[in-house]
Write a protein that holds these residues in place. Sequence first.
Motif, PDB file in Angstrom:
ATOM      1  N   GLY A 262      -2.785  -3.586   5.738  1.00 51.31           N
ATOM      2  CA  GLY A 262      -2.954  -4.882   5.105  1.00 51.31           C
ATOM      3  C   GLY A 262      -2.415  -4.955   3.692  1.00 51.31           C
ATOM      4  N   LEU A 263      -2.662  -3.932   2.875  1.00 53.82           N
ATOM      5  CA  LEU A 263      -2.233  -3.982   1.482  1.00 53.82           C
ATOM      6  C   LEU A 263      -0.710  -3.888   1.380  1.00 53.82           C
ATOM      7  N   ALA A 264      -0.109  -2.960   2.112  1.00 56.65           N
ATOM      8  CA  ALA A 264       1.350  -2.832   2.089  1.00 56.65           C
ATOM      9  C   ALA A 264       2.017  -4.115   2.574  1.00 56.65           C
ATOM     10  N   ASP A 265       1.473  -4.737   3.619  1.00 56.21           N
ATOM     11  CA  ASP A 265       2.043  -5.986   4.138  1.00 56.21           C
ATOM     12  C   ASP A 265       1.961  -7.097   3.090  1.00 56.21           C
ATOM     13  N   ALA A 266       0.832  -7.144   2.352  1.00 56.75           N
ATOM     14  CA  ALA A 266       0.684  -8.174   1.323  1.00 56.75           C
ATOM     15  C   ALA A 266       1.682  -7.968   0.188  1.00 56.75           C
ATOM     16  N   LEU A 267       1.957  -6.724  -0.154  1.00 55.80           N
ATOM     17  CA  LEU A 267       2.894  -6.437  -1.239  1.00 55.80           C
ATOM     18  C   LEU A 267       4.318  -6.834  -0.870  1.00 55.80           C
ATOM     19  N   ARG A 268       4.638  -6.769   0.404  1.00 57.47           N
ATOM     20  CA  ARG A 268       6.021  -7.046   0.815  1.00 57.47           C
ATOM     21  C   ARG A 268       6.432  -8.492   0.538  1.00 57.47           C
ATOM     22  N   GLY A 269       5.463  -9.361   0.300  1.00 52.58           N
ATOM     23  CA  GLY A 269       5.804 -10.714  -0.082  1.00 52.58           C
ATOM     24  C   GLY A 269       6.192 -10.837  -1.535  1.00 52.58           C
ATOM     25  N   ARG A 270       5.910  -9.775  -2.319  1.00 54.59           N
ATOM     26  CA  ARG A 270       6.197  -9.850  -3.759  1.00 54.59           C
ATOM     27  C   ARG A 270       7.161  -8.770  -4.232  1.00 54.59           C
ATOM     28  N   VAL A 271       7.173  -7.626  -3.549  1.00 52.52           N
ATOM     29  CA  VAL A 271       7.979  -6.481  -3.975  1.00 52.52           C
ATOM     30  C   VAL A 271       9.099  -6.256  -2.971  1.00 52.52           C
ATOM     31  N   ALA A 272      10.292  -5.977  -3.486  1.00 52.23           N
ATOM     32  CA  ALA A 272      11.461  -5.836  -2.614  1.00 52.23           C
ATOM     33  C   ALA A 272      11.306  -4.676  -1.639  1.00 52.23           C
ATOM     34  N   THR A 273      10.838  -3.529  -2.117  1.00 52.37           N
ATOM     35  CA  THR A 273      10.712  -2.340  -1.279  1.00 52.37           C
ATOM     36  C   THR A 273       9.308  -1.774  -1.420  1.00 52.37           C
ATOM     37  N   VAL A 274       8.609  -1.599  -0.297  1.00 51.45           N
ATOM     38  CA  VAL A 274       7.256  -1.040  -0.301  1.00 51.45           C
ATOM     39  C   VAL A 274       7.212   0.146   0.646  1.00 51.45           C
ATOM     40  N   ASP A 275       6.798   1.297   0.118  1.00 50.33           N
ATOM     41  CA  ASP A 275       6.634   2.504   0.921  1.00 50.33           C
ATOM     42  C   ASP A 275       5.143   2.704   1.169  1.00 50.33           C
ATOM     43  N   ALA A 276       4.716   2.569   2.415  1.00 46.80           N
ATOM     44  CA  ALA A 276       3.308   2.779   2.764  1.00 46.80           C
ATOM     45  C   ALA A 276       3.107   4.250   3.093  1.00 46.80           C
ATOM     46  N   ILE A 277       2.383   4.959   2.251  1.00 47.04           N
ATOM     47  CA  ILE A 277       2.122   6.380   2.449  1.00 47.04           C
ATOM     48  C   ILE A 277       0.792   6.513   3.166  1.00 47.04           C
ATOM     49  N   GLY A 278       0.839   6.842   4.450  1.00 44.63           N
ATOM     50  CA  GLY A 278      -0.372   6.949   5.245  1.00 44.63           C
ATOM     51  C   GLY A 278      -1.156   8.204   4.925  1.00 44.63           C
ATOM     52  N   PHE A 279      -2.350   8.292   5.469  1.00 40.04           N
ATOM     53  CA  PHE A 279      -3.218   9.438   5.206  1.00 40.04           C
ATOM     54  C   PHE A 279      -2.531  10.730   5.631  1.00 40.04           C
ATOM     55  N   ALA A 280      -2.659  11.729   4.789  1.00 39.57           N
ATOM     56  CA  ALA A 280      -2.153  13.065   5.108  1.00 39.57           C
ATOM     57  C   ALA A 280      -3.193  14.082   4.679  1.00 39.57           C
ATOM     58  N   GLU A 281      -3.246  15.186   5.410  1.00 42.36           N
ATOM     59  CA  GLU A 281      -4.209  16.230   5.046  1.00 42.36           C
ATOM     60  C   GLU A 281      -3.860  16.865   3.709  1.00 42.36           C
ATOM     61  N   ALA A 282      -2.566  17.003   3.428  1.00 40.40           N
ATOM     62  CA  ALA A 282      -2.146  17.569   2.153  1.00 40.40           C
ATOM     63  C   ALA A 282      -2.115  16.479   1.087  1.00 40.40           C
ATOM     64  N   GLU A 283      -2.357  16.875  -0.149  1.00 40.63           N
ATOM     65  CA  GLU A 283      -2.385  15.917  -1.244  1.00 40.63           C
ATOM     66  C   GLU A 283      -1.092  15.919  -2.049  1.00 40.63           C
ATOM     67  N   ALA A 284      -0.100  16.699  -1.618  1.00 36.56           N
ATOM     68  CA  ALA A 284       1.216  16.678  -2.264  1.00 36.56           C
ATOM     69  C   ALA A 284       1.994  15.484  -1.731  1.00 36.56           C
ATOM     70  N   LEU A 285       2.345  14.551  -2.612  1.00 31.80           N
ATOM     71  CA  LEU A 285       2.955  13.298  -2.179  1.00 31.80           C
ATOM     72  C   LEU A 285       4.468  13.390  -2.032  1.00 31.80           C
ATOM     73  N   GLY A 286       5.103  14.269  -2.761  1.00 29.48           N
ATOM     74  CA  GLY A 286       6.548  14.428  -2.643  1.00 29.48           C
ATOM     75  C   GLY A 286       7.354  13.221  -3.083  1.00 29.48           C
ATOM     76  N   LEU A 287       6.844  12.447  -4.034  1.00 26.48           N
ATOM     77  CA  LEU A 287       7.556  11.266  -4.508  1.00 26.48           C
ATOM     78  C   LEU A 287       8.592  11.666  -5.556  1.00 26.48           C
ATOM     79  N   PRO A 288       9.816  11.159  -5.485  1.00 31.33           N
ATOM     80  CA  PRO A 288      10.838  11.488  -6.478  1.00 31.33           C
ATOM     81  C   PRO A 288      10.434  10.991  -7.873  1.00 31.33           C
ATOM     82  N   PRO A 289      10.798  11.716  -8.911  1.00 31.01           N
ATOM     83  CA  PRO A 289      10.472  11.280 -10.276  1.00 31.01           C
ATOM     84  C   PRO A 289      11.103   9.925 -10.607  1.00 31.01           C
ATOM     85  N   GLU A 290      10.337   9.095 -11.293  1.00 27.28           N
ATOM     86  CA  GLU A 290      10.796   7.800 -11.791  1.00 27.28           C
ATOM     87  C   GLU A 290      11.488   6.978 -10.711  1.00 27.28           C
ATOM     88  N   SER A 291      10.840   6.925  -9.545  1.00 28.21           N
ATOM     89  CA  SER A 291      11.413   6.191  -8.411  1.00 28.21           C
ATOM     90  C   SER A 291      10.691   4.886  -8.120  1.00 28.21           C
TER      91      SER A 291
END
Length: 280
Positions: free
Chosen positions: A64-93
Amino acid sequence: MATTPATAPILFDRVLLGARLARAQAAGAATFLLERAMEDMADRLQAVSRSFSAAADVWTPGDGLADALRGRVATVDAIGFAEAEALGLPPESLDLVVSALAFQFVNDLPGVLAQLRRALKPDGLLLAAMLGGDTLTELRQSFAAAEAECEGGVSPRVAPFADLRDIGALLQRAGFALPVTDVDRVVVRYSNAFALMADLRRMGATNVLRERRHAPTRRATMLRMAQIYGERFADPDGRIRATFDIVWLSGWAPHESQPKPLKPGSAKASLEAAVKQAKR
């Protein structure tokens, strides 16, 4: 001699948490708290007078939250639940990171906040809601009293929740500028403690503490807990109260355009002089 960096204690069994969240979704999750948080999130973002081009929704249950953001933000990455807490997001992305009702089950919240800070572009925004404060204080007290009375000891049953001031300090520690925290207290009424616990199961929010007691709770203890809950936390009509504190946290990746605190000693008038002037 080199020292080994301290690692965060592992409080939560995230494998079990994932299974319970999946079970709750399949069975028809109780979403009233999540819906409240998402509506509040939309209002808070509406008050921010800037646009966002790339956002990530971190671990919010459902879409629901990711879908709502897509009306305002050009690109939305929905990061689903993962057992590990390392997100692996690129710096300043990213220039926006949001999360609703997920951070309360993070083992290393300082580490996750630091990852998000690195992933944000300068002047990027983090806006998140998590359960904290006095959430389920009534249930915690009732279980503790019942176990002490019936079993001669207390076992961990309800997750520890972060304090508002602690969360603000963690934002600063992670390097966020202009950190802000506040609490939305929600008091929900139930017919009895077992109805509350049924809702917690439908949220996927039952006990996932690693140090939990694995043996089934004795029936006498459960009945006594419900009795104590009703004695201590019932309204005149007999319905019990359950507190949920939704803690909001926000912070910005530092940028030269942001307001800066005055340097010590830079004030042009003293507090003493201002007080004397006000008394005239």
